[in-house]
Design a protein around this motif. Structure first.
Motif, PDB file in Angstrom:
ATOM      1  N   LEU A   2       0.847  -1.202   0.000  1.00  7.85           N
ATOM      2  CA  LEU A   2       0.000   0.000   0.000  1.00  7.85           C
ATOM      3  C   LEU A   2       0.874   1.239   0.000  1.00  7.85           C
ATOM      4  O   LEU A   2       0.647   2.181  -0.756  1.00  7.85           O
ATOM      5  N   TYR A   3       1.891   1.215   0.875  1.00  5.33           N
ATOM      6  CA  TYR A   3       2.773   2.357   0.989  1.00  5.33           C
ATOM      7  C   TYR A   3       3.512   2.606  -0.324  1.00  5.33           C
ATOM      8  O   TYR A   3       3.653   3.750  -0.764  1.00  5.33           O
ATOM      9  N   SER A   4       3.950   1.504  -0.976  1.00  5.76           N
ATOM     10  CA  SER A   4       4.679   1.670  -2.233  1.00  5.76           C
ATOM     11  C   SER A   4       3.786   2.229  -3.324  1.00  5.76           C
ATOM     12  O   SER A   4       4.207   3.070  -4.116  1.00  5.76           O
ATOM     13  N   ILE A   5       2.532   1.767  -3.358  1.00  6.23           N
ATOM     14  CA  ILE A   5       1.603   2.323  -4.343  1.00  6.23           C
ATOM     15  C   ILE A   5       1.435   3.812  -4.069  1.00  6.23           C
ATOM     16  O   ILE A   5       1.412   4.641  -4.972  1.00  6.23           O
ATOM     17  N   TRP A   6       1.406   4.149  -2.790  1.00  4.77           N
ATOM     18  CA  TRP A   6       1.273   5.554  -2.407  1.00  4.77           C
ATOM     19  C   TRP A   6       2.435   6.368  -2.958  1.00  4.77           C
ATOM     20  O   TRP A   6       2.246   7.438  -3.534  1.00  4.77           O
ATOM     21  N   ILE A   7       3.643   5.821  -2.795  1.00  8.58           N
ATOM     22  CA  ILE A   7       4.823   6.521  -3.310  1.00  8.58           C
ATOM     23  C   ILE A   7       4.723   6.697  -4.827  1.00  8.58           C
ATOM     24  O   ILE A   7       5.050   7.748  -5.379  1.00  8.58           O
ATOM     25  N   LEU A   8       4.232   5.665  -5.499  1.00  5.81           N
ATOM     26  CA  LEU A   8       4.087   5.757  -6.955  1.00  5.81           C
ATOM     27  C   LEU A   8       3.090   6.856  -7.324  1.00  5.81           C
ATOM     28  O   LEU A   8       3.326   7.630  -8.255  1.00  5.81           O
ATOM     29  N   VAL A   9       2.006   6.939  -6.580  1.00  5.23           N
ATOM     30  CA  VAL A   9       1.008   7.973  -6.864  1.00  5.23           C
ATOM     31  C   VAL A   9       1.595   9.363  -6.641  1.00  5.23           C
ATOM     32  O   VAL A   9       1.394  10.272  -7.443  1.00  5.23           O
ATOM     33  N   VAL A  10       2.354   9.505  -5.550  1.00  3.84           N
ATOM     34  CA  VAL A  10       2.969  10.814  -5.288  1.00  3.84           C
ATOM     35  C   VAL A  10       3.932  11.182  -6.408  1.00  3.84           C
ATOM     36  O   VAL A  10       3.959  12.313  -6.885  1.00  3.84           O
ATOM     37  N   SER A  11       4.704  10.195  -6.858  1.00  2.00           N
ATOM     38  CA  SER A  11       5.634  10.456  -7.959  1.00  2.00           C
ATOM     39  C   SER A  11       4.868  10.916  -9.190  1.00  2.00           C
ATOM     40  O   SER A  11       5.311  11.794  -9.925  1.00  2.00           O
ATOM     41  N   LEU A  12       3.704  10.320  -9.386  1.00  4.98           N
ATOM     42  CA  LEU A  12       2.871  10.713 -10.514  1.00  4.98           C
ATOM     43  C   LEU A  12       2.438  12.169 -10.374  1.00  4.98           C
ATOM     44  O   LEU A  12       2.338  12.895 -11.364  1.00  4.98           O
ATOM     45  N   SER A  13       2.244  12.601  -9.131  1.00  9.00           N
ATOM     46  CA  SER A  13       1.771  13.968  -8.926  1.00  9.00           C
ATOM     47  C   SER A  13       2.845  14.987  -9.294  1.00  9.00           C
ATOM     48  O   SER A  13       2.552  16.163  -9.476  1.00  9.00           O
ATOM     49  N   PHE A  14       4.108  14.559  -9.412  1.00 11.37           N
ATOM     50  CA  PHE A  14       5.136  15.480  -9.897  1.00 11.37           C
ATOM     51  C   PHE A  14       4.967  15.722 -11.394  1.00 11.37           C
ATOM     52  O   PHE A  14       5.272  16.772 -11.911  1.00 11.37           O
ATOM     53  N   LEU A  15       4.483  14.679 -12.078  1.00 10.09           N
ATOM     54  CA  LEU A  15       4.365  14.769 -13.533  1.00 10.09           C
ATOM     55  C   LEU A  15       3.103  15.512 -13.940  1.00 10.09           C
ATOM     56  O   LEU A  15       3.117  16.335 -14.836  1.00 10.09           O
TER      57      LEU A  15
END
Lengths: 262, 265
Positions: B163-176
């Motif tokens: 869950l936490y890793s998916i969260w990190i992926l989503v946050v990374s997406l928010s940079f783009l």
């Protein structure tokens, strides 16, 4: 003010085209009907459930996906954001009512967003879905009305919760509550025909089914033209009531907002 | 002071900040706890409808399916209590360009943004989820072995990691993509599918839900472990998927933070 609307629609459409990535995110969050389709197909594999066979479930959930996209609104997040950041002040200075502004932008973005559903519809039709939708032209005309009113209902509910941000720090929690009820009671996770009493009679008096399951049932020809007309009447009543409440809260909210000094 | 000690103290400070905020908004806390009751009811209704119509669905009886919902609810409390509030905060920072201030702080940025905010009211979800697990084991006469309980706990810990890793992926997406008010909405709407036993899904859906969005690994496998029917192959899959997600999440974060250009340009 009315003359500005076509221009606003154009701007809204252009914005929708510009933010394509955001739209992909948005579309992905609307995939729940596909999950439910997989689930109910598995259930119907051992024989039809209350008259719903696998093909019926497929038709139902594909239609649900498309209808959900067509009647989507997102004003609750926009309002919440702008009120909390104080950005609404700039909007209040414009000659157009902010809610009308949000509404036109929202409507203009819908064609682009709904475009993502086209492949799903094409595949659905290719697999024999054409036989499962209604062939009555009058019904289709009513479907257009149903869809529009369903959108207005969705928009007004969101506008109402968004407006509550004037008064309450965590009004978005209320929206979570609304969404939770919506998912269960609107026919989003199961055709409402499957719901047993006493749940069924509760769902009947709630607004949710008029936002989703009624248009779906009309498209699939599961309700008669007379029943559809009646549903339009109920929708109109909800729209009138919601409109009144939104306007009252809005007026009270803006007065408070001004007092903030924002 | 050691590195670990320093970060533990930082975590303590962040948690205390969240608790203090909650103490300021006590009414909200109780409303949120109340909402949990409503939310649980809404989660259970479709399941009840389903098992009114059928005794078993894809080999799952009602108490067994309830185990899955129990794990789903426990994880949901972690998601809503520790993960989602921070996600909202980061998306806000990216939008306002204030993420720069966090990146400048002398601590690991991933750690800081991950612990930015907690929502203590979600303890109610945790209690409800555990209650469901106990109740399901009681009515289904499921008596897990010690090994089964241990395996379920390990899988649950892994699920939190995923869950936490998916969260990190989503946050990374928010940079783009900056205009992402609905990222959290995406997150929770996809997670919603985890309440159903994974083996209901067949074909492509089953593969997607095991490897791409590993909801099956997160909620179904722990339930299987409690029933002592988790196969070695499933256990291996769980270890593999969890490791991939945790490693992948950190990697994507490091890359995207390197490319992050603030709102100012």
């Amino acid at each position: 003010m009315i003359r500005a609307i076509p221009t606003m629609l154009r701007i809204g459409f252009a914005e929708a085209v510009a933010y394509r990535a955001e739209m992909v995110v948005w579309v992905l969050s609307y995939t729940m009907p596909l999950v439910m389709l997989a689930l109910w197909s598995a259930v119907a594999a051992d024989g039809p459930v209350q008259g719903y066979g696998q093909a019926d479930f497929a038709a139902y959930f594909v239609t649900a996906l498309v209808v959900r996209m067509m009647v989507a609104a997102w004003v609750v997040w926009e309002l919440n954001f702008e009120i909390k950041q104080g950005r609404l002040a700039a909007r209040l200075l414009r000659p157009m009512h902010p809610l009308l502004h949000f509404a036109t932008m929202n409507l203009a973005a819908l064609p682009m967003r709904t475009a993502f559903a086209i492949p799903v519809v094409v595949i659905g039709f290719a697999l024999g879905g054409a036989d499962l939708v209604t062939h009555d032209p009058v019904q289709w005309l009513l479907v257009v009305v149903l869809l529009f009113l369903a959108w207005v209902m969705t928009f007004l509910v969101q506008a109402l919760v968004g407006t509550l941000a004037f008064f309450w720090e965590s009004s978005l929690a209320l929206f979570d509550l609304y969404m939770t009820a919506y998912v269960v009671c609107s026919g989003y996770v199961m055709p409402l025909d499957l719901v047993p009493e006493p749940f069924a009679s509760v769902i009947d008096v709630l607004p949710f089914r008029y936002q989703l399951s009624v248009p779906i049932e009309a498209i699939l020809g599961r309700i008669t033209v007379a029943e559809t007309l009646q549903a339009v009447g109920v929708q109109l009543a909800w729209v009138a009531g919601l409109f009144l409440v939104v306007m009252l809260t809005w007026r009270a909210g803006v007065r408070r907002f001004a007092a903030f000094g924002g | 002071m050691t590195r670990v000690g320093r970060y533990l103290r930082l975590l303590g400070v962040q948690v205390r900040m969240s608790l203090l905020t909650t103490l300021q908004y006590r009414a909200d806390f109780w409303i949120e706890c109340g909402l949990t009751v409503f939310w649980i009811a809404a989660t259970l209704v479709p399941l009840i409808v389903l098992f009114e119509l059928r005794d078993t669905v894809a080999g799952w009886r009602w108490p067994e399916a309830l185990l899955v919902v129990g794990f789903f609810t426990v994880l949901k409390s972690v998601l809503g209590g520790a993960i989602q509030p921070s996600l909202d905060a980061v998306v806000q920072h990216v939008r306002n360009g204030t993420l720069d201030f966090i990146l400048l702080k002398p601590a690991d940025a991933q750690f800081l943004v991950s612990t930015a905010k907690f929502s203590p009211a979600r303890v109610a979800d945790l209690v409800a989820g555990l209650g469901m697990l106990v109740y399901a084991m009681h009515i289904g006469d499921i008596r897990p072995s010690v090994g089964g309980v241990l395996a379920a706990l390990l899988l649950l810990a892994g699920a939190v990691g995923i869950l936490y890793s998916i969260w990190i992926l989503v946050v990374s997406l928010s940079f783009l993509v900056v205009k992402v008010d609905n990222l959290t909405f995406l997150f929770s709407s996809i997670y919603d599918a985890a309440r159903w036993p994974g083996s209901i899904f067949r074909g492509v859906a089953a593969v997607l839900l095991t490897f791409v969005v590993p909801l099956t690994v997160m909620t179904t496998y722990p339930a299987l472990a409690l029933r002592d029917v988790l196969t070695a192959r499933e256990a291996a899959t769980a270890v593999f998927v969890t490791a991939m997600f945790i490693a992948g999440g950190r990697w994507v974060w490091m890359r995207s933070i390197g490319r992050y250009t603030s709102a100012g340009g």
